[in-house]
Scaffold this motif. Sequence first.
Motif, PDB file in Angstrom:
ATOM      1  N   UNK A   1       0.826  -1.206   0.000  1.00 45.38           N
ATOM      2  CA  UNK A   1       0.000   0.000   0.000  1.00 45.38           C
ATOM      3  C   UNK A   1       0.863   1.260   0.000  1.00 45.38           C
ATOM      4  N   UNK A   2       1.957   1.240   0.748  1.00 46.30           N
ATOM      5  CA  UNK A   2       2.862   2.397   0.778  1.00 46.30           C
ATOM      6  C   UNK A   2       3.480   2.646  -0.598  1.00 46.30           C
ATOM      7  N   UNK A   3       3.914   1.578  -1.248  1.00 46.60           N
ATOM      8  CA  UNK A   3       4.518   1.718  -2.582  1.00 46.60           C
ATOM      9  C   UNK A   3       3.506   2.281  -3.572  1.00 46.60           C
ATOM     10  N   UNK A   4       2.289   1.770  -3.545  1.00 46.46           N
ATOM     11  CA  UNK A   4       1.262   2.250  -4.475  1.00 46.46           C
ATOM     12  C   UNK A   4       0.957   3.728  -4.250  1.00 46.46           C
ATOM     13  N   UNK A   5       0.801   4.127  -3.004  1.00 46.61           N
ATOM     14  CA  UNK A   5       0.463   5.517  -2.711  1.00 46.61           C
ATOM     15  C   UNK A   5       1.594   6.465  -3.104  1.00 46.61           C
TER      16      UNK A   5
END
Length: 219
Positions: free
Chosen positions: A40-44
Amino acid sequence: MGYVSAVPVPQPRAEAASAPDSAGSRRSLAAGLLLGAAGATVVLLASGQTWAQGRASVGGGALPLSADGQDVTGVPAALAIVGLAALVAVFAVRSGGRLLVAGLLALSGFGAALSAFLGASDSAALDEQAAQSTGDSAATIGALSHTAWPYVTGAGGLLILLAGLLALRYGKRWPTMSGRYERDGTPRPRRTVPKAMDPDRPEDLWKALDRGEDPTREA
């Protein structure tokens, strides 16, 4: 003649068999949390980077334009937030509800990855910027190039997908946040009510003094 003991002999094999299972549950839990949070951190983060660049012809020159992931598609970032919520909710539910939430987590990762990969070669956002910048609705972008950030975003979605698959496979063994607040069904010990004190029995007087009671006071 020897005596035969009726006391059952402990079976260490059963305990040894449950230990690897518990260790495997802890590993899958840690992996699921790490993959889901990291994905989720990478996507955001990656969806906020520049995905495409180009130039729009303006008069006799060229206007450089760029589009980030949010301009191309907002689906990956939205699904990453849904995935984070599902990752937390996995520990708040159990049995059938946990499977549903784990499925939602996996679908969020799959959707984020798919939308990111589809947007890797998209030029509609830059064409729209070119039309707005030049005032010509038929204007298109030239010298179009794409960066690697869409693929990084897709990789983050795949990490969320893996977390969801782990939750589907091992989630039933993971702990529940509210478990310690629920009764486990074991009977609670009953409170013993002290018997009435007999003043003619010295042992009752001593027991009352030990409890801090006044044996001379009438009940």
